[in-house]
Design a protein around this motif. Sequence first.
Motif, PDB file in Angstrom:
ATOM      1  N   ILE A 166     -11.140  -1.575   8.661  1.00 38.83           N
ATOM      2  CA  ILE A 166     -10.476  -1.756   7.363  1.00 38.83           C
ATOM      3  C   ILE A 166     -11.178  -0.884   6.328  1.00 38.83           C
ATOM      4  O   ILE A 166     -12.406  -0.900   6.216  1.00 38.83           O
ATOM      5  CB  ILE A 166     -10.561  -3.229   6.922  1.00 38.83           C
ATOM      6  N   GLU A 167     -10.405  -0.115   5.578  1.00 36.74           N
ATOM      7  CA  GLU A 167     -10.978   0.586   4.440  1.00 36.74           C
ATOM      8  C   GLU A 167     -10.944  -0.299   3.201  1.00 36.74           C
ATOM      9  O   GLU A 167     -11.904  -0.368   2.440  1.00 36.74           O
ATOM     10  CB  GLU A 167     -10.211   1.883   4.158  1.00 36.74           C
ATOM     11  N   LYS A 168      -9.809  -0.998   3.008  1.00 36.89           N
ATOM     12  CA  LYS A 168      -9.678  -1.822   1.811  1.00 36.89           C
ATOM     13  C   LYS A 168      -8.677  -2.945   2.052  1.00 36.89           C
ATOM     14  O   LYS A 168      -7.659  -2.760   2.720  1.00 36.89           O
ATOM     15  CB  LYS A 168      -9.209  -0.961   0.630  1.00 36.89           C
ATOM     16  N   VAL A 169      -8.981  -4.108   1.494  1.00 35.76           N
ATOM     17  CA  VAL A 169      -8.062  -5.238   1.446  1.00 35.76           C
ATOM     18  C   VAL A 169      -7.567  -5.351   0.012  1.00 35.76           C
ATOM     19  O   VAL A 169      -8.359  -5.291  -0.931  1.00 35.76           O
ATOM     20  CB  VAL A 169      -8.776  -6.543   1.875  1.00 35.76           C
ATOM     21  N   ILE A 170      -6.263  -5.476  -0.151  1.00 34.34           N
ATOM     22  CA  ILE A 170      -5.670  -5.545  -1.487  1.00 34.34           C
ATOM     23  C   ILE A 170      -4.961  -6.890  -1.640  1.00 34.34           C
ATOM     24  O   ILE A 170      -3.931  -7.140  -1.009  1.00 34.34           O
ATOM     25  CB  ILE A 170      -4.683  -4.389  -1.730  1.00 34.34           C
ATOM     26  N   ILE A 234     -12.577  -4.819  -1.560  1.00 33.58           N
ATOM     27  CA  ILE A 234     -11.508  -5.729  -1.968  1.00 33.58           C
ATOM     28  C   ILE A 234     -11.002  -5.340  -3.341  1.00 33.58           C
ATOM     29  O   ILE A 234     -11.778  -5.186  -4.293  1.00 33.58           O
ATOM     30  CB  ILE A 234     -12.000  -7.199  -2.002  1.00 33.58           C
ATOM     31  N   ASP A 235      -9.705  -5.165  -3.450  1.00 40.27           N
ATOM     32  CA  ASP A 235      -9.043  -4.913  -4.724  1.00 40.27           C
ATOM     33  C   ASP A 235      -8.095  -6.062  -5.032  1.00 40.27           C
ATOM     34  O   ASP A 235      -7.578  -6.722  -4.121  1.00 40.27           O
ATOM     35  CB  ASP A 235      -8.221  -3.613  -4.670  1.00 40.27           C
ATOM     36  N   VAL A 236      -7.859  -6.280  -6.307  1.00 42.75           N
ATOM     37  CA  VAL A 236      -6.849  -7.243  -6.757  1.00 42.75           C
ATOM     38  C   VAL A 236      -5.852  -6.508  -7.633  1.00 42.75           C
ATOM     39  O   VAL A 236      -6.239  -5.760  -8.542  1.00 42.75           O
ATOM     40  CB  VAL A 236      -7.488  -8.405  -7.550  1.00 42.75           C
ATOM     41  N   VAL A 237      -4.573  -6.677  -7.335  1.00 39.28           N
ATOM     42  CA  VAL A 237      -3.523  -6.119  -8.186  1.00 39.28           C
ATOM     43  C   VAL A 237      -2.576  -7.239  -8.605  1.00 39.28           C
ATOM     44  O   VAL A 237      -2.308  -8.152  -7.813  1.00 39.28           O
ATOM     45  CB  VAL A 237      -2.723  -4.992  -7.489  1.00 39.28           C
ATOM     46  N   VAL A 238      -2.131  -7.190  -9.826  1.00 39.12           N
ATOM     47  CA  VAL A 238      -1.179  -8.177 -10.335  1.00 39.12           C
ATOM     48  C   VAL A 238       0.225  -7.734  -9.954  1.00 39.12           C
ATOM     49  O   VAL A 238       0.637  -6.605 -10.239  1.00 39.12           O
ATOM     50  CB  VAL A 238      -1.313  -8.339 -11.861  1.00 39.12           C
ATOM     51  N   HIS A 239       0.930  -8.638  -9.297  1.00 36.49           N
ATOM     52  CA  HIS A 239       2.282  -8.360  -8.790  1.00 36.49           C
ATOM     53  C   HIS A 239       3.162  -9.554  -9.190  1.00 36.49           C
ATOM     54  O   HIS A 239       3.249 -10.544  -8.470  1.00 36.49           O
ATOM     55  CB  HIS A 239       2.225  -8.169  -7.272  1.00 36.49           C
ATOM     56  N   PRO A 240       3.795  -9.491 -10.364  1.00 37.57           N
ATOM     57  CA  PRO A 240       4.458 -10.664 -10.936  1.00 37.57           C
ATOM     58  C   PRO A 240       5.568 -11.264 -10.076  1.00 37.57           C
ATOM     59  O   PRO A 240       5.844 -12.460 -10.169  1.00 37.57           O
ATOM     60  CB  PRO A 240       5.036 -10.137 -12.261  1.00 37.57           C
ATOM     61  N   LEU A 247      -2.009  -6.684   1.086  1.00 39.91           N
ATOM     62  CA  LEU A 247      -1.926  -5.419   1.804  1.00 39.91           C
ATOM     63  C   LEU A 247      -3.282  -5.082   2.423  1.00 39.91           C
ATOM     64  O   LEU A 247      -4.320  -5.560   1.963  1.00 39.91           O
ATOM     65  CB  LEU A 247      -1.515  -4.274   0.868  1.00 39.91           C
ATOM     66  N   VAL A 248      -3.243  -4.235   3.448  1.00 41.74           N
ATOM     67  CA  VAL A 248      -4.465  -3.713   4.069  1.00 41.74           C
ATOM     68  C   VAL A 248      -4.349  -2.197   4.147  1.00 41.74           C
ATOM     69  O   VAL A 248      -3.324  -1.665   4.582  1.00 41.74           O
ATOM     70  CB  VAL A 248      -4.675  -4.281   5.483  1.00 41.74           C
ATOM     71  N   GLN A 249      -5.402  -1.506   3.704  1.00 45.65           N
ATOM     72  CA  GLN A 249      -5.457  -0.050   3.809  1.00 45.65           C
ATOM     73  C   GLN A 249      -6.468   0.315   4.887  1.00 45.65           C
ATOM     74  O   GLN A 249      -7.581  -0.205   4.900  1.00 45.65           O
ATOM     75  CB  GLN A 249      -5.871   0.558   2.470  1.00 45.65           C
ATOM     76  N   PHE A 250      -6.078   1.238   5.772  1.00 50.75           N
ATOM     77  CA  PHE A 250      -6.934   1.654   6.873  1.00 50.75           C
ATOM     78  C   PHE A 250      -7.591   2.996   6.563  1.00 50.75           C
ATOM     79  O   PHE A 250      -7.303   3.636   5.544  1.00 50.75           O
ATOM     80  CB  PHE A 250      -6.129   1.702   8.173  1.00 50.75           C
ATOM     81  N   GLU A 251      -8.473   3.440   7.460  1.00 42.34           N
ATOM     82  CA  GLU A 251      -9.291   4.611   7.188  1.00 42.34           C
ATOM     83  C   GLU A 251      -8.493   5.901   7.071  1.00 42.34           C
ATOM     84  O   GLU A 251      -8.970   6.879   6.496  1.00 42.34           O
ATOM     85  CB  GLU A 251     -10.353   4.771   8.282  1.00 42.34           C
TER      86      GLU A 251
END
Length: 386
Positions: A166-170, A234-240, A247-251
């Motif tokens: 995993i590169e990033k979890v959103i 880990i990122d947090v985005v507001v999605h009303p 979401l998961v971002q890979f390498e």
Amino acid sequence: MKRIAILGSTGSIGTQTLDVVKQHPHAFSIAVLTAQSNADLLVEQALQFLPSHVVIGDEQKYAFVKEALSGTSIQVLVGAEALLEVVSLDHVDIVLTALVGYAGLLPTVKAIKAGKPIALANKETLVVAGSLIMPLARTMGVPILPVDSEHSAIFQCLMGESHNPIEKVILTASGGPFRGKKREELAGVTRAQALKHPNWTMGAKITIDSASLMNKGLEVIEAAWLFDVKASQIDVVVHPQSIVHSLVQFEDGSIKAQLGLPDMKLPIQFALGYPNRMKADFPRFDFRDFAMLTFEQPDLETFRNLGLAFQALDQGGNMPCILNAANEVAVEAFLKDEIGFLAMSDLLADCMTKGTFLQEPSLEDYIATDKLTREMAQMWVNKQNK
């Protein structure tokens, strides 16, 4: 036929779990139902689903429940110790932990030690003691199946990807009822206003946490333990619209997302039925009904709790336990009109500054930290009301 123990059957997650069980009578049955104080609903559920055991936490309600179920073969137990007993019963196949807050920790530990798969709707268990829970689950070969919609989404995105780092979890957040508001606009927020969530129907505690973005902060810490990622991943985005659940971002930069209408019964059913997807008649998401899906950065200046959660995760040790205990006291005080909405963040920050930090706490240390932090937080509340 999976036999389920539901810890917290009268709450929002518990009642929706029973709705799922009703839709799949040949796949699931109820072995145990528990509630803290809602004796009337617990009795109603027990008479409908006929578990072998029920537990009522409030000792003053025991006689009522015992009498109401006296014409059945259901065994009625009472108190916190009874929770530790029922999760270990031989005929329990999976334990769904839907207790509110810190109360879920010890029953979850006991269930894991008994080798029971965990459907986890109690994020505070990992927030408080993730450093103990996840290694224990691995040692016992017990799966931890997330029920939170965000963590269920990540779990689903990772299926078939075990060999891909995993590169990033959103994590997505609705933004709650006060999205777009500034601090000065939140100074006079009332209990009733904070309890009006735009998308989800939840219990009072989690609804207040959602309004302050504390819930998302707790989910950040939970995600770190569930998916073995650092705070920086880990990122947090507001999605009303609450359609993209996470979401998961890979390498390689590719992103996978899980979408669906905001309905907790879907992640509940997925956890109970795992590894199989079960047919369901839930309403379907249709892109044509949503002209636009939007995403924005959370306002960490206004909603300080999310930033405090990242800080606690970065520091590690027992700091997330301090954060959680202080927050539970803060939310209760806000619901009682003892402190204001913005004061909840002040209380958390004060406890995190003054609490005794331990880098490698034991279970006993976590229990002591929770107790001492609650006492400290309550003293802070009492001072505000003098």
